[in-house]
Design a protein around this motif. Structure first.
Motif, PDB file in Angstrom:
ATOM      1  N   SER A   7      15.819 -30.587   9.316  1.00 46.57           N
ATOM      2  CA  SER A   7      16.754 -30.305   8.239  1.00 46.57           C
ATOM      3  C   SER A   7      18.125 -30.682   8.792  1.00 46.57           C
ATOM      4  O   SER A   7      18.238 -31.107   9.944  1.00 46.57           O
ATOM      5  N   ALA A   8      19.154 -30.541   7.986  1.00 45.82           N
ATOM      6  CA  ALA A   8      20.506 -30.857   8.448  1.00 45.82           C
ATOM      7  C   ALA A   8      21.480 -29.858   7.849  1.00 45.82           C
ATOM      8  O   ALA A   8      21.254 -29.341   6.751  1.00 45.82           O
ATOM      9  N   ILE A   9      22.535 -29.596   8.602  1.00 47.17           N
ATOM     10  CA  ILE A   9      23.642 -28.818   8.048  1.00 47.17           C
ATOM     11  C   ILE A   9      24.905 -29.659   8.167  1.00 47.17           C
ATOM     12  O   ILE A   9      25.099 -30.384   9.135  1.00 47.17           O
ATOM     13  N   SER A  10      25.709 -29.569   7.145  1.00 43.92           N
ATOM     14  CA  SER A  10      27.005 -30.214   7.131  1.00 43.92           C
ATOM     15  C   SER A  10      28.043 -29.106   7.193  1.00 43.92           C
ATOM     16  O   SER A  10      27.970 -28.135   6.432  1.00 43.92           O
ATOM     17  N   ILE A  11      28.982 -29.245   8.118  1.00 41.34           N
ATOM     18  CA  ILE A  11      29.984 -28.201   8.314  1.00 41.34           C
ATOM     19  C   ILE A  11      31.354 -28.728   7.925  1.00 41.34           C
ATOM     20  O   ILE A  11      31.786 -29.780   8.393  1.00 41.34           O
ATOM     21  N   GLN A  12      32.005 -27.970   7.055  1.00 38.36           N
ATOM     22  CA  GLN A  12      33.385 -28.259   6.695  1.00 38.36           C
ATOM     23  C   GLN A  12      34.243 -27.068   7.091  1.00 38.36           C
ATOM     24  O   GLN A  12      33.759 -25.931   7.168  1.00 38.36           O
ATOM     25  N   LEU A  13      35.507 -27.360   7.345  1.00 42.27           N
ATOM     26  CA  LEU A  13      36.429 -26.323   7.782  1.00 42.27           C
ATOM     27  C   LEU A  13      36.995 -25.575   6.586  1.00 42.27           C
ATOM     28  O   LEU A  13      37.161 -26.130   5.501  1.00 42.27           O
ATOM     29  N   LYS A  14      37.305 -24.297   6.810  1.00 42.99           N
ATOM     30  CA  LYS A  14      37.992 -23.478   5.824  1.00 42.99           C
ATOM     31  C   LYS A  14      39.461 -23.361   6.228  1.00 42.99           C
ATOM     32  O   LYS A  14      39.847 -23.701   7.350  1.00 42.99           O
ATOM     33  N   GLN A  15      40.272 -22.846   5.319  1.00 40.72           N
ATOM     34  CA  GLN A  15      41.721 -22.774   5.549  1.00 40.72           C
ATOM     35  C   GLN A  15      42.099 -22.023   6.827  1.00 40.72           C
ATOM     36  O   GLN A  15      43.006 -22.472   7.535  1.00 40.72           O
ATOM     37  N   PRO A  16      41.464 -20.902   7.188  1.00 42.55           N
ATOM     38  CA  PRO A  16      41.849 -20.253   8.450  1.00 42.55           C
ATOM     39  C   PRO A  16      41.671 -21.154   9.677  1.00 42.55           C
ATOM     40  O   PRO A  16      42.468 -21.068  10.624  1.00 42.55           O
ATOM     41  N   PHE A  17      40.677 -22.028   9.666  1.00 46.57           N
ATOM     42  CA  PHE A  17      40.508 -22.973  10.769  1.00 46.57           C
ATOM     43  C   PHE A  17      41.676 -23.965  10.780  1.00 46.57           C
ATOM     44  O   PHE A  17      42.241 -24.267  11.830  1.00 46.57           O
ATOM     45  N   VAL A  36      41.295 -32.624   6.779  1.00 41.99           N
ATOM     46  CA  VAL A  36      40.304 -32.365   7.831  1.00 41.99           C
ATOM     47  C   VAL A  36      38.877 -32.447   7.308  1.00 41.99           C
ATOM     48  O   VAL A  36      37.953 -32.704   8.071  1.00 41.99           O
ATOM     49  N   ASN A  37      38.719 -32.246   6.012  1.00 42.59           N
ATOM     50  CA  ASN A  37      37.369 -32.265   5.456  1.00 42.59           C
ATOM     51  C   ASN A  37      36.969 -33.615   4.858  1.00 42.59           C
ATOM     52  O   ASN A  37      35.930 -33.724   4.201  1.00 42.59           O
ATOM     53  N   LEU A  38      37.767 -34.646   5.096  1.00 42.87           N
ATOM     54  CA  LEU A  38      37.357 -35.984   4.681  1.00 42.87           C
ATOM     55  C   LEU A  38      36.094 -36.402   5.430  1.00 42.87           C
ATOM     56  O   LEU A  38      35.299 -37.191   4.929  1.00 42.87           O
ATOM     57  N   GLU A  39      35.936 -35.876   6.631  1.00 40.67           N
ATOM     58  CA  GLU A  39      34.753 -36.153   7.433  1.00 40.67           C
ATOM     59  C   GLU A  39      34.157 -34.829   7.890  1.00 40.67           C
ATOM     60  O   GLU A  39      34.770 -34.116   8.677  1.00 40.67           O
ATOM     61  N   ALA A  40      32.990 -34.498   7.387  1.00 40.92           N
ATOM     62  CA  ALA A  40      32.300 -33.289   7.819  1.00 40.92           C
ATOM     63  C   ALA A  40      31.416 -33.624   9.016  1.00 40.92           C
ATOM     64  O   ALA A  40      30.995 -34.764   9.193  1.00 40.92           O
ATOM     65  N   THR A  41      31.158 -32.622   9.838  1.00 40.19           N
ATOM     66  CA  THR A  41      30.222 -32.790  10.932  1.00 40.19           C
ATOM     67  C   THR A  41      28.832 -32.443  10.431  1.00 40.19           C
ATOM     68  O   THR A  41      28.647 -31.435   9.742  1.00 40.19           O
ATOM     69  N   THR A  42      27.858 -33.284  10.765  1.00 36.36           N
ATOM     70  CA  THR A  42      26.477 -33.029  10.371  1.00 36.36           C
ATOM     71  C   THR A  42      25.632 -32.823  11.614  1.00 36.36           C
ATOM     72  O   THR A  42      25.741 -33.572  12.580  1.00 36.36           O
ATOM     73  N   ASP A  90      31.984 -17.398  10.053  1.00 37.23           N
ATOM     74  CA  ASP A  90      32.000 -17.343   8.585  1.00 37.23           C
ATOM     75  C   ASP A  90      33.408 -17.512   8.020  1.00 37.23           C
ATOM     76  O   ASP A  90      33.579 -18.086   6.949  1.00 37.23           O
ATOM     77  N   GLU A  91      34.410 -17.037   8.739  1.00 35.05           N
ATOM     78  CA  GLU A  91      35.797 -17.178   8.295  1.00 35.05           C
ATOM     79  C   GLU A  91      36.283 -18.619   8.422  1.00 35.05           C
ATOM     80  O   GLU A  91      37.036 -19.109   7.586  1.00 35.05           O
ATOM     81  N   PHE A  92      35.848 -19.316   9.476  1.00 31.12           N
ATOM     82  CA  PHE A  92      36.340 -20.653   9.802  1.00 31.12           C
ATOM     83  C   PHE A  92      35.544 -21.798   9.196  1.00 31.12           C
ATOM     84  O   PHE A  92      36.089 -22.871   8.969  1.00 31.12           O
ATOM     85  N   LEU A  93      34.239 -21.606   8.968  1.00 29.91           N
ATOM     86  CA  LEU A  93      33.376 -22.739   8.644  1.00 29.91           C
ATOM     87  C   LEU A  93      32.536 -22.507   7.398  1.00 29.91           C
ATOM     88  O   LEU A  93      32.064 -21.402   7.147  1.00 29.91           O
ATOM     89  N   ASP A  94      32.343 -23.582   6.653  1.00 30.62           N
ATOM     90  CA  ASP A  94      31.479 -23.588   5.474  1.00 30.62           C
ATOM     91  C   ASP A  94      30.272 -24.468   5.795  1.00 30.62           C
ATOM     92  O   ASP A  94      30.439 -25.608   6.249  1.00 30.62           O
ATOM     93  N   VAL A  95      29.080 -23.953   5.563  1.00 27.82           N
ATOM     94  CA  VAL A  95      27.853 -24.654   5.925  1.00 27.82           C
ATOM     95  C   VAL A  95      27.073 -25.012   4.668  1.00 27.82           C
ATOM     96  O   VAL A  95      26.828 -24.161   3.813  1.00 27.82           O
ATOM     97  N   LYS A  96      26.688 -26.286   4.578  1.00 27.69           N
ATOM     98  CA  LYS A  96      25.822 -26.766   3.494  1.00 27.69           C
ATOM     99  C   LYS A  96      24.515 -27.239   4.117  1.00 27.69           C
ATOM    100  O   LYS A  96      24.521 -27.996   5.085  1.00 27.69           O
ATOM    101  N   LEU A  97      23.404 -26.808   3.555  1.00 19.32           N
ATOM    102  CA  LEU A  97      22.081 -27.135   4.086  1.00 19.32           C
ATOM    103  C   LEU A  97      21.422 -28.257   3.295  1.00 19.32           C
ATOM    104  O   LEU A  97      21.466 -28.269   2.066  1.00 19.32           O
TER     105      LEU A  97
END
Length: 122
Positions: A7-17, A36-42, A90-97
């Motif tokens: 599976s894969a997760i894509s991580i984007q940053l939230k405003q506190p990060f 910063v979220n133009l490129e998410a880490t997968t 959880d405060e810093f990162l948003d995860v999409k599965l």
């Protein structure tokens, strides 16, 4: 097309990060959440069955994931937040599965480099 046993997760940053990034050099150029979220880490992860399995995975690996995201902005960990717990994750990162992962590259085989074993990642 090959279906991978991952599976894969894509991580984007939230405003506190982003606020933390901007606090590193308050006199320098500031970044926005959009920039910063133009490129998410997968990350490729073990195959997961459902969202509950994702929560278990994040509970087990949140430190490693958070550490990697922080490291991509600041390699001196003395500038990192003190409490690297699940709440900070959880405060810093948003995860999409993504449950299913496909490889559309018919030419090149999948290769891996273990970052801990690389002397110079530049």
């Amino acid at each position: 097309m090959k279906m991978l046993n991952r599976s894969a997760i894509s991580i984007q940053l939230k405003q506190p990060f982003v606020d933390w990034i901007n606090s590193l050099d308050e006199e320098g150029e500031q970044v926005t959440l959009e920039e910063v979220n133009l490129e998410a880490t997968t990350y490729l992860i073990p195959e997961l069955e459902d969202e509950d399995a994702l929560e278990v995975f994040i509970d087990e690996r949140h430190f490693e994931l958070l550490e990697n995201e922080l490291l991509s902005w600041e390699d001196d960990d003395s500038y990192w937040p003190a409490d690297m717990d699940r709440a900070l994750f959880d405060e810093f990162l948003d995860v999409k599965l993504s449950f299913m992962v496909f490889d559309l590259d018919e030419q090149a085989p999948l290769l891996a480099t273990v970052l801990d074993e690389v002397d110079d990642v530049d």
